[in-house]
Design a protein around this motif. Structure first.
Motif, mmCIF file in Angstrom:
data_model
loop_
_atom_site.group_PDB
_atom_site.id
_atom_site.type_symbol
_atom_site.label_atom_id
_atom_site.label_comp_id
_atom_site.label_asym_id
_atom_site.label_seq_id
_atom_site.Cartn_x
_atom_site.Cartn_y
_atom_site.Cartn_z
ATOM 1 N N ARG A 1 0.827 -1.208 0.000
ATOM 2 C CA ARG A 1 0.000 0.000 0.000
ATOM 3 C C ARG A 1 0.857 1.251 0.000
ATOM 4 O O ARG A 1 0.532 2.241 -0.672
ATOM 5 C CB ARG A 1 -0.952 -0.020 1.201
ATOM 6 C CG ARG A 1 -2.118 -0.986 1.054
ATOM 7 C CD ARG A 1 -3.172 -0.739 2.127
ATOM 8 N NE ARG A 1 -2.674 -1.007 3.465
ATOM 9 C CZ ARG A 1 -2.752 -2.188 4.073
ATOM 10 N NH1 ARG A 1 -3.285 -3.227 3.438
ATOM 11 N NH2 ARG A 1 -2.289 -2.349 5.296
ATOM 12 N N ARG A 2 1.958 1.237 0.739
ATOM 13 C CA ARG A 2 2.846 2.404 0.748
ATOM 14 C C ARG A 2 3.502 2.597 -0.619
ATOM 15 O O ARG A 2 3.646 3.727 -1.099
ATOM 16 C CB ARG A 2 3.903 2.257 1.840
ATOM 17 C CG ARG A 2 3.381 2.418 3.250
ATOM 18 C CD ARG A 2 4.488 2.720 4.229
ATOM 19 N NE ARG A 2 5.448 1.623 4.333
ATOM 20 C CZ ARG A 2 5.336 0.602 5.165
ATOM 21 N NH1 ARG A 2 4.289 0.525 5.969
ATOM 22 N NH2 ARG A 2 6.257 -0.332 5.209
ATOM 23 N N ARG B 1 2.335 1.675 -3.566
ATOM 24 C CA ARG B 1 1.373 1.965 -4.631
ATOM 25 C C ARG B 1 0.542 3.207 -4.362
ATOM 26 O O ARG B 1 -0.061 3.752 -5.286
ATOM 27 C CB ARG B 1 0.450 0.765 -4.831
ATOM 28 C CG ARG B 1 1.154 -0.514 -5.255
ATOM 29 C CD ARG B 1 1.588 -0.418 -6.706
ATOM 30 N NE ARG B 1 0.437 -0.482 -7.599
ATOM 31 C CZ ARG B 1 0.269 0.275 -8.656
ATOM 32 N NH1 ARG B 1 1.161 1.197 -8.971
ATOM 33 N NH2 ARG B 1 -0.802 0.136 -9.427
ATOM 34 N N GLY B 2 0.465 3.658 -3.117
ATOM 35 C CA GLY B 2 -0.342 4.829 -2.817
ATOM 36 C C GLY B 2 -1.798 4.574 -3.143
ATOM 37 O O GLY B 2 -2.346 3.495 -2.887
ATOM 38 N N GLU B 3 -2.449 5.572 -3.749
ATOM 39 C CA GLU B 3 -3.863 5.426 -4.060
ATOM 40 C C GLU B 3 -4.122 4.339 -5.095
ATOM 41 O O GLU B 3 -5.235 3.809 -5.190
ATOM 42 C CB GLU B 3 -4.448 6.748 -4.543
ATOM 43 C CG GLU B 3 -3.860 7.266 -5.848
ATOM 44 C CD GLU B 3 -4.507 8.571 -6.283
ATOM 45 O OE1 GLU B 3 -5.481 9.009 -5.631
ATOM 46 O OE2 GLU B 3 -4.052 9.157 -7.285
ATOM 47 N N SER C 1 -3.173 1.404 -4.970
ATOM 48 C CA SER C 1 -3.368 0.101 -4.330
ATOM 49 C C SER C 1 -4.839 -0.231 -4.143
ATOM 50 O O SER C 1 -5.182 -1.378 -3.854
ATOM 51 C CB SER C 1 -2.657 0.062 -2.972
ATOM 52 O OG SER C 1 -3.263 0.956 -2.051
#
Length: 324
Positions: A179-180, A182-184, A186
């Motif tokens: 998640r970190r 890929r950011g949004e 993800s």
């Protein structure tokens, strides 16, 4: 890169690393497929692996290739070579879970995949092909007890004949790290809500396909450059929702570009594909092919590059062998 997110391990779902299921029974070779969760597939029909076991130096994974497949079907009497890469993909993911204890919800990403095969060993018979992948692991990196990255080397046998040597370099991350990274992007639902409209397909015959739905290139004003055609409804390339263009789509695009760049029907006898970054669904990706010459007789060397936002996404070197 290629990744997937699935249900985490439950306590009673952990397989024995000798090839047994949770109930203690060992599946017979070529009578059942491995659990679909272990290869990150939603459709049971797309699972090709049938068993796994240790040997003296690593692991042996068994697989069965069908006589016909909706996407990776035989052409000109030869099994589709990309069926080999899909089988490698499944075997790599399987061992990450059953041998290296990577939880099922940890995305697996490719850095590089390559093979060198004997085209004559792809000859399809009147029965499904029995495939064995002899796999050794190298350069394994751990963070604590968790596997971070590894390289797998393959010796692959099809119906008793040596088919290919190959390797796969991959990494895996926890869901929080992913998640970190890929950011949004993800957010699978959000990423898919932003996907581009599906552009038109090049003529299927140009890329040795029969139907528009299986074409992953869209024409531009240049014969050596195409827009990547990302059809998220495709039942094989998008077996389940993902937040980016999957690795097998990128390899297929490289293969189709190489085919379009070489006259006649050709077999990709070798592929060396490196993944630099994710191809997002909300922006066009561009595929370009360049022939570089001949080696080893009639092999035609093709370089394929995929870029997005002017940055490299995938690079591939493919040796194409013409066949009647």
């Amino acid at each position: 890169m290629a990744g997937a997110t699935l249900t985490p391990y439950l306590r009673d779902q952990r397989p024995d690393i000798g090839g047994r299921f949770a109930d203690g029974n060992r599946p017979s070779v070529l009578t059942t497929t491995v659990p679909r969760e272990y290869v990150h597939r939603a459709a049971v029909a797309e699972v090709f692996l049938t068993n796994w076991r240790r040997d003296d130096v690593g692991w042996v994974v068994s697989a069965q290739w069908p006589r016909a497949h909706t996407f990776y079907g035989p052409v000109h009497g030869l099994h589709d070579p990309l069926l080999l890469i899909e089988t490698m993909r499944q075997a790599g993911i399987l061992l990450s879970h059953v041998a290296y204890r990577v939880p099922l919800d940890h995305p697996i990403m490719w850095q590089r995949v390559r093979y060198d095969l004997a085209p004559q060993a792809l000859r399809a018979a009147e029965e499904p092909a029995e495939v064995e992948l002899h796999i050794t692991a190298h350069d394994m990196v751990h963070r604590g007890t968790r596997l971070v990255s590894a390289r797998q080397d393959f010796r692959i046998v099809c119906d008793g004949r040596d088919l290919a040597s190959a390797s796969l370099l991959f990494s895996c991350h926890s869901p929080a790290v992913y998640r970190r990274l890929r950011g949004e992007y993800s957010d699978v639902a959000l990423a898919n809500s932003r996907k581009l409209p599906l552009p038109e397909a090049v003529a299927p015959q140009l890329v040795a396909r029969e139907h528009d739905r299986d074409v992953v290139l869209s024409p531009t004003d240049r014969p050596d450059r195409w827009q990547l055609r990302v059809d998220t409804s495709h039942p094989v390339l998008f077996d389940h929702p993902v937040d980016h263009a999957p690795g097998m789509l990128m390899v297929e695009a490289a293969r189709q570009a190489a085919q379009a760049a070489t006259p006649g029907f050709t077999v990709p006898a070798s592929i060396d594909c490196s993944f630099e970054r994710y191809a997002e669904l909300d922006a066009p990706s561009w595929v370009q092919a360049r022939t570089t010459g001949h080696t080893d007789g009639d092999r035609r060397q093709v370089e394929v590059a995929v870029e997005q936002h002017g940055k490299p996404v995938v690079s591939a070197q493919i040796a194409c062998v013409p066949t009647s």
